[in-house]
Design a protein around this motif. Structure first.
Motif, PDB file in Angstrom:
ATOM      1  N   LYS A 115       0.866  -1.176   0.000  1.00  0.00           N
ATOM      2  CA  LYS A 115       0.000   0.000   0.000  1.00  0.00           C
ATOM      3  C   LYS A 115       0.905   1.230   0.000  1.00  0.00           C
ATOM      4  CE  LYS A 115      -3.628   2.185   2.778  1.00  0.00           C
ATOM      5  NZ  LYS A 115      -4.409   2.034   4.032  1.00  0.00           N
ATOM      6  N   SER A 117      -1.064   7.566  -2.886  1.00  0.00           N
ATOM      7  CA  SER A 117      -1.465   7.776  -4.285  1.00  0.00           C
ATOM      8  C   SER A 117      -0.686   8.866  -4.997  1.00  0.00           C
ATOM      9  CB  SER A 117      -2.952   8.104  -4.369  1.00  0.00           C
ATOM     10  OG  SER A 117      -3.705   6.938  -4.236  1.00  0.00           O
ATOM     11  N   ILE A 129      -1.127  -3.068 -10.334  1.00  0.00           N
ATOM     12  CA  ILE A 129      -1.899  -2.216  -9.431  1.00  0.00           C
ATOM     13  C   ILE A 129      -3.285  -2.838  -9.326  1.00  0.00           C
ATOM     14  CG2 ILE A 129      -2.905   0.069  -9.086  1.00  0.00           C
ATOM     15  CD1 ILE A 129      -0.507   1.194 -10.687  1.00  0.00           C
ATOM     16  N   VAL A 130      -3.718  -3.150  -8.097  1.00  0.00           N
ATOM     17  CA  VAL A 130      -5.011  -3.805  -7.921  1.00  0.00           C
ATOM     18  C   VAL A 130      -6.118  -2.839  -7.519  1.00  0.00           C
ATOM     19  CG1 VAL A 130      -4.084  -6.096  -7.496  1.00  0.00           C
ATOM     20  CG2 VAL A 130      -4.420  -4.565  -5.577  1.00  0.00           C
ATOM     21  N   THR A 131      -5.751  -1.689  -6.964  1.00  0.00           N
ATOM     22  CA  THR A 131      -6.753  -0.675  -6.646  1.00  0.00           C
ATOM     23  C   THR A 131      -6.072   0.677  -6.491  1.00  0.00           C
ATOM     24  OG1 THR A 131      -8.663  -0.154  -5.251  1.00  0.00           O
ATOM     25  CG2 THR A 131      -6.701  -0.917  -4.124  1.00  0.00           C
ATOM     26  N   VAL A 132      -6.819   1.713  -6.823  1.00  0.00           N
ATOM     27  CA  VAL A 132      -6.339   3.083  -6.665  1.00  0.00           C
ATOM     28  C   VAL A 132      -7.457   3.887  -6.019  1.00  0.00           C
ATOM     29  CG1 VAL A 132      -5.510   5.178  -7.832  1.00  0.00           C
ATOM     30  CG2 VAL A 132      -4.895   2.921  -8.733  1.00  0.00           C
ATOM     31  N   SER A 133      -7.120   4.620  -4.977  1.00  0.00           N
ATOM     32  CA  SER A 133      -8.082   5.531  -4.360  1.00  0.00           C
ATOM     33  C   SER A 133      -7.422   6.901  -4.238  1.00  0.00           C
ATOM     34  CB  SER A 133      -8.514   5.024  -2.978  1.00  0.00           C
ATOM     35  OG  SER A 133      -7.489   5.236  -2.032  1.00  0.00           O
ATOM     36  N   PHE A 162      -2.733   3.603  -3.287  1.00  0.00           N
ATOM     37  CA  PHE A 162      -2.930   2.560  -4.291  1.00  0.00           C
ATOM     38  C   PHE A 162      -2.259   1.295  -3.768  1.00  0.00           C
ATOM     39  CE2 PHE A 162       1.077   4.445  -5.467  1.00  0.00           C
ATOM     40  CZ  PHE A 162       1.837   3.434  -6.040  1.00  0.00           C
ATOM     41  N   SER A 188       0.167  -5.503  -6.238  1.00  0.00           N
ATOM     42  CA  SER A 188       0.229  -6.941  -5.964  1.00  0.00           C
ATOM     43  C   SER A 188       1.422  -7.521  -6.715  1.00  0.00           C
ATOM     44  CB  SER A 188      -1.055  -7.619  -6.429  1.00  0.00           C
ATOM     45  OG  SER A 188      -0.936  -9.022  -6.358  1.00  0.00           O
TER      46      SER A 188
END
Length: 175
Positions: free
Chosen positions: A94, A97, A117-121, A125, A128
């Protein structure tokens, strides 16, 4: 004197409360540290598989496997060295961003390490990475200067290169 190496122990068991504690006790009594442990379903319905990684000698791992097999709920245990298995670990990183956009090198690190990249907020981000422990440790070292908000790595998952006779063994018990 025999040199210590990495061994992967695969233990096929019934799903029983307290078994993990009994198995870990076998290692504690012998002062052998567990490097990683993973418990999951297996290729056989209703049978769990423990994958335990230890650094020890073949004499000790053979002794440990014998002790594990004496546990009531254990069906069968095997051990293999790294050359006899195909194995991976997975890690999640983690990261803040703003670094994804402010530090172009981060994008190169992700690409070069074959991570995703499995998620971005707005605030973070998550990257994995699956691979060998050394690959994950290298990625960790590359990302460390940028600040890692959180990091987690799984235990080893593995399959043996040779066939383990567990399925045919279980068929004998069923018939």
């Amino acid at each position: 004197m025999e040199e210590a190496r990495i061994y992967t122990i695969s233990v096929y068991t019934e799903n029983t409360v307290g078994l993990l504690n009994r198995i870990s006790g076998i290692f504690v009594k012998r002062h052998i540290n567990i490097e990683s442990i993973n418990v999951s379903g297996s290729e056989i319905d209703d049978v769990k598989r423990f994958v335990i990684v230890v650094r020890t000698t073949e004499k000790w791992v053979n002794n440990i496997v014998g002790q594990i097999e004496k546990q009531i709920d254990v069906i069968k245990a095997y051990y293999h060295n790294d050359e006899e298995t195909i194995f991976l670990e997975t890690a999640l990183f983690k990261i803040a961003s703003h670094l994804l956009f402010d530090e172009r090198q981060i994008q190169n690190i992700i690409k070069d390490s074959h991570s995703e990249i499995v998620t971005v907020s707005r605030d973070f981000f998550v990257i994995s990475k699956s691979g060998r422990r050394e690959e994950i440790e290298n990625l960790y070292e590359e990302l460390k200067p940028y600040g890692i908000m959180q990091f987690v790595r799984s235990g080893r998952v593995s399959v043996s290169k040779s066939q383990m006779e567990i399925s045919s063994l279980l068929k004998e018990f069923v018939h």
